[in-house]
Write an enzyme that holds these catalytic residues in place. Structure first.
Site: not given
Lengths: 472, 1506
Positions: B25, B55, B232, B252-253, B953, B1121, B1127, B1132
């Site tokens: 926020c 925001r 938000f 805010n958190g 990832q 591969c 890797c 490789c």
């Protein structure tokens, strides 16, 4: 694991063969060995792959990365344990296996696979030399008795596994010595028979009873065996050789490869072979029909016996050298294979169909062959077209190395009344049982002629099934 | 009112759960320090809110906000003017109440209210209908609108008494509501009730607040302070009660540890006693259920304040600053914190807290300080604290002081006394209140200080059998324990996990393996536990808490302190036998009898719980749950089950605080196991069998170490791993992680979870307690009755084994796929799909799915393959992690197919932007923007069709990465804009994304640089990803990628690959459902990846909602591969994932193979579509109704899997879009840059100089980016000649001022700036000076915000003032001069120059591997503030350095006229000695090598000349 970067700096190094002139004068093993230091370096080349294709392609599932690493670390005893956890007889396979593992080694992609087969033999030899392989008696006996019929690699593996589980095993062999094709099929220059004896001593000491010259159905009654044993495992091999049905086949001087090889192995073992039965290549022009491993063994044996010339012919076309796109990695490649015997002085020819055998006075003098062409039809199947070009190859000894069609039916198998599959092999169910409940079968008997590793694998598997069967 | 139930989607039917909601926020606080009440304060408060609109967020219908509100002092006169006969100020209390609209319900509420007020001895004086303007509400907010009334209550002895009674009244009403028969309990809500303050709030946008409540705009409505908040929310269904401020707080958190905090509060309820509040039982539960994390924090803060603690005291207990050795605070204060850390675990997470009780008002930042808070004090005593500066314009001359809240610091105003208290003063008072140091030294003992002469054995009897009972495998020993014991850290691995989920495996599994770690993404930042060690802590305390937590007393800290929670056998022995101060321990065996069958486990666990309770009653200090004693007749209870069961049982009995739970167990061996045990409540763990393994390895000489070193390394590995697991979730201390249950279960039945793991989510059902028992018994049986082998089993988890765990990528699938794509044989490809699609057993959840076949259509009717390949992308793999050959092959193939390839993190060689001489296009269509920002230049960004923000990832969500120096060769260094040989660290978080509104800002930045490119956000599947995706959709991403946890990696700790994140199916389905329910799906595209292999996989992903499909591992396999999983060591052998020249020659892949692959996939898809009877993929997107669940009979466990939640189709699907049908409105049509570009066109086209002057305010964000994009499109990184376009701005610049500023552009800002100034600077020049007319000293005041020059590659920046945290973070080439900086300055810097003419904060130069910093060290204490891990310090000795520094300061003076610079230059000889040069060691080596190289060349030259 070992040294992950070794493959970058250390090249594949094969032990190689003894010099030709040296080796053809005896029946000693042709393959040499590396010193321990080099062997360790060779083992260090293993990359411990995320997917060890070697392990996958090995019929036995030998866990190459683990024991390569153990060799690298100098832990020969643990390497042996790892090997023997999947393979009863690494000293055999280390010598005679065509090593599908090496063909599918990831380093085979760059043409320098790890020397897995040689490493395997090295582990076994190290272990025997250091006394790691000692008889280990089962802790307790179950009291169950099993008859194993036939003492080739399948039978031995089966017997070994069952004995380890505490069952009492008797191995019946019709010949005068144990080992089946290992004993009488593979020449000594590839597998010295003392290697088999060494193992048999261990197996005997562990309690397996071996009965030679015991052909069930002949000198031992079938019903006695069925009565005495809780289970029977047939590992009689695939002994019916493929014959060549052409004019002149009845002439003298034409033999099945195995008759020839058997005799020579017997001779090397100081056994008498009666004169009239003796097949000798000495001073003869030898023609080997059949381009496989057995044919190659005939070549090497003929040369050692003193043949004046040796020609090996094959119906199929010459496979490509090095790589064959039809059988890419990691498949077993169908490529030109040149054995140590081939290098000892022999002519090899392909795409030749044997049309007729010529003879003089009942004895063979030559073979008429016709060149054929091979093409592939739309389904990818090979198609043979005769060209009409014929020629005569002179020969006074013709050896037929055309493979085997199925186990010998007459005698034991027929008398047991077993069912056969459409190729004539003994039919078994998923539990490896034949049509008779307590009779099991394994090895070439159920699959047709194949590799030693497959036979060992089959022997191990049938042992598991028999063990479960006995526990019921 | 619960909007979920109203819409008919009761929680539990789908994957959405309100538990996952996050918010972030804008917050602001205004006050007259002297307390004078004016309407101006209220008005300005509203303005602050309105100036932070960006925001907040708006939902699908723009009239429904996520929430906005204001806290003010009670407007006494206004109330009187309304005709309410209230007594004088302070003698009455008031507040707004939200009532249900339904009359019957409302009456019930009213009645309840009246009764409780009377019962408390108070009088309900009046009730006022609060005028509201309902017309402005949107559909969502309107449907939820309550009836708003204001009540007035009198009574009490005095104001304090009344205040307290009002609190009790409110709590009691809340309790009564919970117990009432009200249907819509949520709809009845007391906004605030106090004699001092009141809150107006609602489900409104920032702009609506004033219109909705006309009260607020009444000129007579006055207050001395205003605390405003705009929300938000990622959540899908914002509700009225969750709007902020709450009763004391605007937050805010995000509280990451909220689950644990709530449970621990529950556990504490029994030992809280307050004279002030009377019988506490009447106001329980302290935490109002079903509310947000902020609301819970507010509940506890309020409770502590009401029980007599001051606001600063209560806040310092809840959100303590970091107090380990690296923090410069007094010892007394450290003792204060330590004492309180025993009483209360931190409420951990990023937070700016603004608070007020009506008299005091202030702000506080959490220990990490990841949310901005700036303040300003005017000469006429007004204070403004807000997330941004410039929210209220002030004349320069009015300003007395500008500052920022620093990490862990507080600021408070007393409006009665008219005083401002700064942090030091406030904390000093707290620290001195009691002799905390003395209390601690007399009562608290450290385990490490105690030694014992006893001889402790490290081996165990029956070792080999024990290993088997506890299911140790060969890989556990060889791949985990040995590396940990020898290296002291967790082993690294590569590629993704392709083995079945535990519940699908045919092999017995440890209970641990059914859980997955959760991690932070978007809504809160993960932490870098190595570089930001100063905030981390593993310290725990063991002991019993019986005393009243509310009364300070030395007895409360009678505890044993553990600095490491993993106990060695020696430490454990000491602890077990400790009699010090009457410590008593009781050992309870975690064993059960197998002969009674699986049911025995449940009984044994129940008994264990009862025994634990009895131990509390018997006043033991701690229990030891032990699985020693396993034999033929005793099977161990899984330790996790035992710990969690006991923990929750004791919480329910309110007896958990009174006893500590120590676990003596053979079971845990890897980091995840320990994390789980702590996450479910363990206090300390003695993993004795792991130690026995070490002992055995040492004895066998398999570890060439002595036992103690091995043990030390092993414990260190686990501890480091734990820190990593904590930090993934953004949690700093083990104290708050413990019991926080930051896990999701996959494949466990809900009855097991509800009974033993309360609060843990499981969405596919699965194993019951009897299955757990069976798995334990199976291993036990194998060990004692079956398997006599000496050797451990190799389970084939990490490397394929024939009889090991199934791997989806195996020799058959790999070789068939390679063969098919090389030969171009579709027939062979179908062999491959056949193997993959018809696996013997399910491995992925989609293997339980079959699509319903409709009336098939001829395949010719199906859209062509070329339409389908457009939807394909290859995964983000950087050039660096894979070889150039492989990287380019993918780009070429995707460009041919119309799909997209992804650069990955690491830039791209500009040569690839042009078509090659061979006619091939090697440009990656997707340019990734990851946390390291390597090579992210303006040119890079404009050469993209898609800009992808990688939040996480799949293989290692919540973690950063590192490219070791030896891998950074010339070319890689060039594309990454770094220096060869220097390590490149990618931080775990994006340092410009600490919250959802930050992500919106980055999306806005990128959209400005390259308006043509779509912006995508990559998320990783976990429970709650749907709500995050909703936030991301609101943040205006064009596309969201949901990545499965099965994704690959070039290098990641093994435990992350295995245990973090969820399968793609769960994340995708949750996202689809949540977006549809929220009507956000139509504006955003969805992409999915994670082990997709065949057309069938694609169809399933489409049915679950994905429009696009990503392939990474499969593409690599096509290129050669073979899943070496090497890797990370650069070896490789097929030249795919290596930079080694020799190995790259082995690469045999060709782009043609990929073209074959993707065309085959598309054909496969077409065939399926034809069979299903659909012409287009679009026709089936989101159609989960077309999926049939196919139960699996593979084993007992798979039978229990149920995917009904995953396959639920939200009811809204009937009405709302279920695939993308429109585009986002990015609101970049009217940004300042449009005008700048117009004005500067002659410069861009003809290189003639342009000079501009403009005003700017905080809502002008990302100024300069679009202009720079335009320049880069023409000239690439070359840009324009220096200073071609010069622009002067006056005012307060919004965020990202001068972001990606291109060469040739010079921005001069007279005023001040917010966060992210100069982000990605690409050659431009930025000058910031105080506004004309200002009178404060620039070098003592803050002028610009946090995280400046993030990822800058070139350019210059001169700042006449102090800046916030993380100045020059990941700078790789820009030059910067500043006059003071906050914490973490120069973090992860890899190049460039930073000059600081003043003080710096803590952790200077953490992770700095390149570039040089010069710092003025006037106080001679710089070394304390510098993180010395990677740098060395020296004086300016080299004349070249002196010259460089002088040049930089001269330039600074020239541009800014800085008085400080003048002073230094005038006294150069004196000042030069006060500068410290900060030089990264690696950089020094590289420079040295370069020098040596040059010398060598020269020598060679000389010899040649001879």
């Amino acid at each position: 694991m070992g040294n992950p970067k070794a493959f970058l700096t250390i090249d594949r190094k094969e032990a190689g063969y003894r010099p030709v002139l040296d080796r053809i004068s005896d029946f000693g093993e042709v393959e040499q060995t590396l010193n321990t230091g080099d062997r360790i370096l060779q083992a260090s080349r293993c990359m411990d792959c995320g997917i060890p294709f070697c392990h996958w392609s090995c019929p036995l599932g030998n866990i190459m990365p683990e024991w390569q690493d153990l060799i690298y670390k100098g832990k020969w005893d643990e390497a042996l344990d790892s090997l023997q956890s999947t393979n009863n007889f690494p000293e055999f396979t280390g010598r005679v296996c065509p090593a599908p593992c090496e063909k599918s080694c990831v380093l085979a992609l760059s043409d320098s696979p790890v020397t897995i087969r040689e490493n395997e033999a090295a582990v076994a030899e190290h272990a025997f030399a250091e006394g790691y392989i000692k008889p280990k008696l089962p802790k307790k006996r179950t009291g169950k008795k099993i008859a194993v019929v036939g003492s080739g690699p399948a039978g031995l593996a089966c017997a070994d596994q069952l004995n380890k589980k505490g069952h009492s095993v008797v191995v019946f062999e019709k010949h005068d010595a144990i080992g089946g094709l290992l004993r009488y099929g593979i020449p000594d220059f590839k597998l010295n028979k003392s290697v088999i004896d060494r193992r048999l001593n261990i197996l005997s000491a562990e309690g397996i009873v071996f009965k030679t010259k015991s052909e069930i159905g002949k000198n031992i009654a079938i019903k006695d065996v069925i009565k005495e044993f809780d289970a029977i495992c047939l590992t009689v091999g695939s002994g019916e050789p493929r014959d060549l049905k052409v004019e002149g086949r009845e002439l003298k001087g034409i033999h099945f490869a195995l008759e020839f090889l058997h005799q020579q192995n017997a001779l090397v073992s100081q056994k008498e072979v009666p004169g009239p039965e003796l097949i000798s290549a000495k001073g003869k022009k030898v023609l080997v029909i059949g381009g496989g491993d057995t044919g190659s063994d005939c070549v090497g044996t003929s040369i050692r016996q003193g043949a004046t010339s040796v020609i090996q012919i094959e119906l199929l076309p010459q496979p490509p050298e090095n790589k064959n796109p039809d059988t890419p990695w990691p498949m077993y490649p169908n490529v030109l294979k040149t054995s140590s015997s081939h290098k000892e002085g022999c002519e090899r020819r392909w795409s030749l169909n044997t049309k007729q055998i010529l003879g003089k006075k009942d004895a063979v003098t030559g073979v008429v062959v016709e060149e054929v062409e091979w093409s592939k039809d739309e389904n990818g199947a090979w198609k043979m077209t005769p060209t009409g070009k014929t020629e005569t190859i002179k020969a006074d000894l013709v050896l037929l190395a055309l493979g085997f069609i199925h186990p010998v039916h007459e005698g034991l198998l027929d008398e047991l009344g077993l069912s056969y599959d459409n190729r004539g092999n003994v039919e078994v169910n998923a539990l490896m049982q034949t049509s008779k409940s307590k009779i099991f079968a394994a090895g070439d008997t159920i699959t047709g002629a194949s590799l030693v590793v497959r036979a060992i694998d089959s022997g191990r598997k049938v042992a598991e099934k028999i063990d479960s069967f006995l526990k019921q | 009112m619960n909007s979920l139930t109203e819409k008919g989607i009761s929680a539990g039917e789908g994957l959405y759960s309100s538990e996952f909601e996050h918010d972030a926020c804008g917050v602001g606080l205004l006050a007259h320090i002297n307390g004078s009440k004016t309407h101006e304060i209220v008005e300005k408060g509203l303005q602050v809110l309105e100036n932070m609109v960006h925001r907040g967020a708006e939902g699908a219908d723009v009239e429904s906000g996520d929430g906005a509100g204001i806290l003010v002092q009670i407007p006494h006169e206004f109330i009187l003017l309304q005709g309410i006969p209230v007594p004088e100020k302070g003698k009455y209390g008031t507040g707004l109440i939200f009532f249900p609209k339904e009359e019957k319900e409302r009456k019930l509420c009213l009645q309840m209210t009246k009764e409780i007020i009377e019962k408390e001895g108070l009088t309900l004086l009046a009730m006022r209908d609060v005028p509201v303007n309902s017309k402005i509400l949107g559909v969502a907010s309107g449907s939820n609108e309550p009836l708003v009334k204001q009540i007035f209550i009198t009574g009490g002895e005095n104001q304090n008494d009344l205040e307290k009674k009002l609190f009790l009244v409110r709590k009691k009403i809340e309790k009564a509501t919970l117990q009432s028969s009200l249907k819509q309990k949520r709809a009845f809500y007391i906004v605030s009730l106090s004699t001092r303050r009141m809150v107006y709030k609602g489900m409104l946008t920032s702009l609506q607040l004033r219109e909705y409540y006309p009260d607020l705009t009444n000129a007579n409505f006055t207050s001395g302070l205003a605390l405003v908040h705009s929300r938000f929310s990622t959540n899908t269904f914002p509700t009225w009660d969750l709007a902020q401020p709450f009763r004391l707080l605007g937050h805010n958190g995000e509280i990451n540890t909220i689950r644990g905090n709530r449970y621990w509060i529950e556990a504490r309820e029994s030992i809280l006693k307050s004279e002030q509040l009377g019988d506490i039982n009447e106001i329980l539960p302290l935490v109002q259920p079903g509310m947000s994390d902020s609301a819970s924090l507010d509940n506890i803060l309020e409770f502590l304040v009401m029980s007599g603690k001051t606001l600063p005291h209560a806040l310092a207990m809840l959100i303590p600053e970091s107090w380990n050795d690296k923090n410069p605070i007094s010892n007394d204060l450290k003792s204060f914190y330590e004492y309180h850390s025993i009483l209360m675990e931190p409420w951990d997470g990023p937070a700016t807290l603004l608070f007020s009780d009506g008299r005091y008002a202030g702000g506080l930042l959490d220990r990490n300080g990841l949310r901005p808070a700036r303040y300003l004090i005017t000469k006429d005593d007004m204070i403004v604290v807000a997330s941004e500066v410039g929210v209220i314009p002030f004349e320069a001359s009015r300003i007395k002081e500008k500052g920022r809240l620093k990490p862990g610091k507080m600021l408070m105003v007393d409006t009665e006394k008219g005083e401002v208290y700064y942090d030091a003063e406030l904390k000093e008072t707290l620290a001195k209140a009691h002799p905390y140091s003395e209390w601690l030294s007399k009562n608290r003992i450290s385990l490490e200080d105690i030694s014992s002469g006893r001889n402790v054995k490290n081996n165990v009897e029956n070792f080999e059998k024990q290993l088997k009972v506890f299911d140790y495998s060969k890989e556990d020993v060889e791949k985990l324990i040995i590396p940990m014991a020898s290296e002291g850290k967790e082993p690294i691995s590569s590629m993704g996990n392709d083995t079945p989920l535990a519940v699908l495996s045919n092999k017995p599994q440890l209970l641990f393996t059914y859980f997955r770690q959760l991690f932070a993404q978007v809504t809160n930042p993960p932490i870098d536990p190595i570089r930001e060690e100063l905030v981390m802590s593993l310290t725990l305390y063991i002991g019993a808490q019986n005393g009243n937590l509310l009364e300070a007393s030395p007895d409360l800290c009678k505890m044993v302190k553990l600095s490491s929670p993993i106990l060695t056998n020696t430490e454990f022995d000491i602890l077990k036998n400790l009699r010090y101060k009457g410590f008593k321990a009781l050992t309870l065996p975690m064993l059960f009898d197998p002969s009674e069958g699986p049911a025995a486990l449940e009984k044994a666990v129940d008994e264990l719980c009862h025994k634990a309770e009895q131990a509390v009653n018997d006043e033991y200090h701690y229990i030891i749950l032990s699985d020693r004693g396993v034999d033929e007749n005793h099977v161990p209870i899984p330790s996790l089950l035992a710990v969690s069961a006991v923990h929750h049982y004791l919480i329910e009995k309110r007896k958990r605080m009174q006893i500590a739970v120590v676990v003596e167990t053979a079971e845990p061996r890897e980091v995840m196991h320990f994390a789980l045990l702590f996450g479910y409540g363990a206090t300390a763990i003695n993993p004795y069998l792991s130690f026995a393994v070490l002992d055995d390895l040492v004895k066998k000489n398999d570890l060439q170490l002595d036992f103690h070193t091995a043990e030390k390394n092993y414990v260190k590995s686990i501890n480091k791993g734990l820190l990593k697991v904590l930090s993934k979730m953004g949690i700093s201390t083990l104290r708050s992680y413990r019991g926080a249950q930051i896990f999701e279960a996959v494949g466990i039945a809900s009855d097991v979870l509800n009974k033993y793991f309360r609060g843990t989510t499981s969405r596919i059902e699965g194993i019951g307690i009897e299955d757990i028992a069976k798995e334990s018994i199976a291993s036990h049986k194998k060990a004692f009755f079956v398997n006599d082998d000496k050797d451990l089993e190799n389970k084939g988890l990490y490397a394929y084994r024939k009889d090991g765990e199934y791997h989806a990528w195996n020799p058959e699938t790999i070789s068939t796929l390679q063969l098919a794509t090389r030969l171009g044989s579709y027939k062979k490809f179908k062999e491959y799909t056949n193997i993959v699609d018809n696996k013997p057993n399910p491995v992925f959840l989609r293997d339980f799915m079959q699509f319903k076949k409709g009336k098939s259509i001829p395949i010719e009717k199906v859209e062509p393959a070329s339409e389908i390949t457009k939807r394909f992308v290859t995964g983000a793999m950087s050039y660096g992690s894979i070889s150039r050959e492989a990287h380019e092959a993918m780009a070429i193939a995707m460009n041919i197919l119309g799909g997209k390839s992804n650069t990955g993190e690491g830039g791209e060689d500009p040569l690839r932007y042009k078509i090659g001489e061979d006619g091939l296009n090697r440009r990656s269509a997707i340019k990734q923007v990851a946390s390291g920002r390597f090579g992210v230049t303006t040119e890079y960004l404009v050469n993209a069709d898609e800009l992808q923000i990688k939040i996480a990832q799949g293989a290692k969500p919540g973690e950063g990465g590192q490219l070791p120096g030896y891998k950074v060769d010339q070319i890689i260094a060039k594309t990454r804009h770094s220096i060869p040989g220097i390590s490149l660290i990618s931080p775990p978080p994006h340092h410009d994304i600490y919250s959802i509104e930050d992500l919106a800002q980055l999306i806005f930045d990128l959209k400005n640089v390259n308006p043509q490119a779509r912006v995508s956000v990559k998320l990783v599947s976990e429970s709650g990803v749907g709500t995050i995706a909703a936030g991301v959709a609101k943040a205006k991403a064009d596309m969201i990628l949901i990545s499965g946890c099965e994704g690959g990696t070039g290098a990641s700790p093994s435990s992350s690959i295995k245990y973090a994140g969820l399968p793609m199916e769960l994340g995708l389905a949750e996202t689809q459902q949540t977006l549809v329910m929220n009507n956000l799906r139509g504006q955003v595209r969805l992409q999915a990846d994670g082990q997709l292999k065949t057309g069938k996989d694609i169809i399933h992903a489409a049915l679950m909602g994905a429009e696009e499909y990503g392939f990474a591992t499969s593409a690599l396999i096509v290129l050669g591969c073979v899943m070496m999983r090497k890797c990370h060591i650069n070896t490789c052998p097929v030249g795919v994932a290596t930079q080694d020249e020799k190995l790259r020659k082995r690469f045999v892949g060709r782009y043609e193979y990929l073209v074959n692959f993707f065309n085959f996939l598309a054909e496969d898809v077409r065939e399926h579509l034809a069979e299903m009877g659909y012409e287009k993929l679009d026709d089936i997107i989101g159609r989960t109704d077309l999926i049939e669940f196919v139960p699996s009979e593979t084993n007992e466990k798979t039978k229990k899997v149920n995917l009904s939640k995953l396959l639920a189709l939200p009811a809204e699907a009937a009405e709302y879009a279920i695939r993308q049908v429109k585009t986002q409105d990015h609101k970049i049509e009217n940004v300042q840059d449009r005008e700048l570009i117009k004005a500067a066109m002659p410069s861009i086209e003809l290189h003639v100089p342009t000079e501009l002057s403009r005003t700017i305010c905080n809502t002008d964000r990302t100024v300069g980016a679009m202009l720079s994009g335009e320049i880069a499109k023409h000239y690439g990184n070359e840009g324009l000649p220096h200073d071609t376009i010069r622009c002067t701005f006056q005012g307060s610049a919004g965020q990202s001022f001068g972001a990606f500023l291109a060469k040739g552009v010079t921005f001069r800002l007279e005023g001040e700036a917010n966060d992210y100034l100069g982000k990605g600077l690409s050659g431009g020049k930025i000058i910031v000076v105080p506004p004309k007319g200002s009178t404060f000293e620039p070098e003592k005041n803050i002028i610009s915000g946090n995280t400046m020059l993030y990822g800058a590659t070139t350019g210059e920046i001169y700042i006449n003032g102090i800046v916030g945290e993380r100045f020059c973070v990941r700078n790789s080439g820009a030059i910067a001069v500043v006059e003071g900086a906050g914490d973490h300055c120069c973090e992860y810097m890899t190049g460039g120059r930073t000059v600081v003419l003043g003080e710096v904060g803590r952790n200077f130069a953490a992770g700095m591997s390149g570039g040089i910093a010069y710092v003025l060290n006037e106080k001679d204490n710089f070394d304390y503030f510098c993180n010395m891990e990677m740098v060395e310090l020296s004086l300016i000795e080299d004349s070249a350095d002196a010259h460089e520094l002088q040049g930089l300061i001269s330039a600074h003076y020239r541009y800014t006229a800085s008085p400080m610079a003048k002073k230094i230059l005038d006294n150069w000889d004196t000042y030069i000695d006060k500068f410290i040069k900060v030089m990264p060691i690696e950089y020094k080596k590289v420079l040295h090598d370069e020098k040596m190289e040059a010398i060598k060349k020269k020598i060679a030259q000389v010899e040649y000349d001879y």
